[in-house]
Motif scaffolding. Structure first.
Motif, mmCIF file in Angstrom:
data_model
loop_
_atom_site.group_PDB
_atom_site.id
_atom_site.type_symbol
_atom_site.label_atom_id
_atom_site.label_comp_id
_atom_site.label_asym_id
_atom_site.label_seq_id
_atom_site.Cartn_x
_atom_site.Cartn_y
_atom_site.Cartn_z
ATOM 1 N N UNK A 122 6.901 -2.429 10.032
ATOM 2 C CA UNK A 122 6.881 -1.633 8.807
ATOM 3 C C UNK A 122 6.551 -0.186 9.153
ATOM 4 N N UNK A 123 7.425 0.738 8.741
ATOM 5 C CA UNK A 123 7.245 2.149 9.072
ATOM 6 C C UNK A 123 7.433 3.014 7.833
ATOM 7 N N UNK A 124 6.887 4.228 7.902
ATOM 8 C CA UNK A 124 7.091 5.251 6.882
ATOM 9 C C UNK A 124 7.798 6.435 7.522
ATOM 10 N N UNK A 157 8.151 27.845 11.198
ATOM 11 C CA UNK A 157 9.253 28.707 11.656
ATOM 12 C C UNK A 157 10.577 28.380 10.976
ATOM 13 N N UNK A 158 10.549 27.446 10.016
ATOM 14 C CA UNK A 158 11.755 27.096 9.278
ATOM 15 C C UNK A 158 12.512 25.918 9.836
ATOM 16 N N UNK A 159 12.106 25.407 11.004
ATOM 17 C CA UNK A 159 12.796 24.268 11.607
ATOM 18 C C UNK A 159 12.507 22.991 10.820
ATOM 19 N N UNK A 160 13.521 22.192 10.621
ATOM 20 C CA UNK A 160 13.360 20.933 9.906
ATOM 21 C C UNK A 160 12.941 19.828 10.871
ATOM 22 N N UNK A 161 12.237 18.842 10.367
ATOM 23 C CA UNK A 161 11.787 17.728 11.208
ATOM 24 C C UNK A 161 11.729 16.440 10.391
ATOM 25 N N UNK A 162 11.676 15.317 11.093
ATOM 26 C CA UNK A 162 11.466 14.019 10.456
ATOM 27 C C UNK A 162 10.595 13.167 11.374
ATOM 28 N N UNK A 163 9.468 12.726 10.864
ATOM 29 C CA UNK A 163 8.550 11.845 11.596
ATOM 30 C C UNK A 163 8.661 10.432 11.041
ATOM 31 N N UNK A 164 8.705 9.452 11.913
ATOM 32 C CA UNK A 164 8.607 8.048 11.517
ATOM 33 C C UNK A 164 7.373 7.471 12.192
ATOM 34 N N UNK A 165 6.448 6.950 11.382
ATOM 35 C CA UNK A 165 5.179 6.423 11.879
ATOM 36 C C UNK A 165 5.015 4.985 11.396
ATOM 37 N N UNK A 166 4.239 4.193 12.130
ATOM 38 C CA UNK A 166 3.936 2.848 11.642
ATOM 39 C C UNK A 166 3.134 2.951 10.355
ATOM 40 N N UNK A 193 0.827 -1.190 0.000
ATOM 41 C CA UNK A 193 0.000 0.000 0.000
ATOM 42 C C UNK A 193 0.866 1.246 0.000
ATOM 43 N N UNK A 194 0.550 2.199 -0.856
ATOM 44 C CA UNK A 194 1.358 3.410 -0.972
ATOM 45 C C UNK A 194 1.252 4.224 0.303
ATOM 46 N N UNK A 195 2.384 4.641 0.877
ATOM 47 C CA UNK A 195 2.348 5.471 2.080
ATOM 48 C C UNK A 195 1.571 6.766 1.832
ATOM 49 N N UNK A 196 0.828 7.207 2.813
ATOM 50 C CA UNK A 196 0.040 8.418 2.673
ATOM 51 C C UNK A 196 0.103 9.236 3.959
ATOM 52 N N UNK A 197 -0.138 10.535 3.853
ATOM 53 C CA UNK A 197 -0.180 11.397 5.025
ATOM 54 C C UNK A 197 -1.304 10.918 5.937
ATOM 55 N N UNK A 198 -1.043 10.942 7.236
ATOM 56 C CA UNK A 198 -2.014 10.361 8.153
ATOM 57 C C UNK A 198 -2.007 11.091 9.485
ATOM 58 N N UNK A 199 -3.047 10.844 10.269
ATOM 59 C CA UNK A 199 -3.155 11.355 11.633
ATOM 60 C C UNK A 199 -3.163 10.180 12.594
ATOM 61 N N UNK A 251 10.283 10.049 2.790
ATOM 62 C CA UNK A 251 11.672 9.624 2.650
ATOM 63 C C UNK A 251 11.752 8.176 2.200
ATOM 64 N N UNK A 252 10.833 7.367 2.701
ATOM 65 C CA UNK A 252 10.824 5.964 2.297
ATOM 66 C C UNK A 252 10.066 5.100 3.284
ATOM 67 N N UNK A 253 9.857 3.859 2.882
ATOM 68 C CA UNK A 253 9.211 2.865 3.738
ATOM 69 C C UNK A 253 10.262 1.835 4.128
ATOM 70 N N UNK A 254 10.332 1.541 5.430
ATOM 71 C CA UNK A 254 11.394 0.689 5.932
ATOM 72 C C UNK A 254 10.837 -0.331 6.925
#
Length: 214
Positions: free
Chosen positions: A127-129, A137-146, A22-28, A111-114
């Motif tokens: 399995x995570x995305x 405010x310009x700050x960079x971030x990276x979220x990893x979710x199931x 399944x293609x990763x998608x934005x989620x809550x 970034x990818x699915x791992x």
């Protein structure tokens, strides 16, 4: 019967394959979560291991550090309660940030699915995305979710005060056993925002928790 079983096996295989691809998608994330977290900063000025209770519907987060009496309640209507249940003291402070719900922001890029762990056998991996983006405010971030359920696994966030901040979420379960624990206790009633109090956010609260427990 053999043909029927063969057809069922093929259909099951197709179904499993489709779900895994399944293609990763934005989620809550689910609106009510309870679990633990580890927290550390690039400049090593703050670190913690504690628990959290998350209520997206009421825009409230409660965090507490394991092994101490210090409790911190966030109610994101512009204030935070710093509570010591042992001494029954309560300080009300202004917040400098809006409520940030767990999930993948719409402007984040995949970034990818791992697989965390191993994909060699059942139950050996998760399995995570992973997503990256830039806050207003310009700050960079990276979220990893199931990949299934959109449960937070880790969050990297760039701050001016601490450098890169790493938060890992552990032992997460959906729901809150006692929603009342997110409400300030009776001895906080009638408290006013601390005059001239410096606005705080999640990161400064964690740093204060570390200082109070040392």
């Amino acid at each position: 019967m053999r043909l029927v079983l063969l057809q069922l096996a093929c259909l099951l295989g197709l179904s499993l394959g489709a779900s895994l691809e399944r293609k990763p998608h934005h989620c809550k994330s689910p609106p009510l979560l309870t679990g633990g977290f580890t927290f550390s900063t690039q400049n090593e000025k703050a670190w913690a291991y504690g628990g959290y209770e998350y209520d997206a519907m009421g825009e409230r987060i409660r965090i507490f550090e394991v092994g101490t009496y210090e409790k911190k309640n966030f109610t994101y209507n512009g204030v935070m309660y710093e509570i010591n249940h042992q001494d029954k003291t309560c300080v009300k402070k202004p917040l400098q940030t809006d409520f940030q719900p767990f999930g993948v922001p719409p402007n984040a890029s995949l970034l990818g699915q791992f697989v965390i762990g191993s994909s060699s056998g059942p139950g050996q991996g998760l399995l995570v995305n992973s997503w990256a983006g830039e806050a207003p405010d310009g700050a960079k971030y990276m979220w990893t979710m199931t990949a299934f359920g959109c449960i937070p696994v880790s969050n990297l966030y760039q701050t001016k005060q601490f450098g890169w901040v790493s938060v890992s979420y552990i032992n997460t379960v959906m729901g809150i056993v006692d929603p009342g624990v997110l409400n300030p206790p009776p001895f906080c009633s009638g408290k006013e925002v601390q005059p001239g109090g410096k606005p705080v956010d999640f990161f400064t609260v964690i740093e204060n928790m570390r200082e109070n427990s040392s």
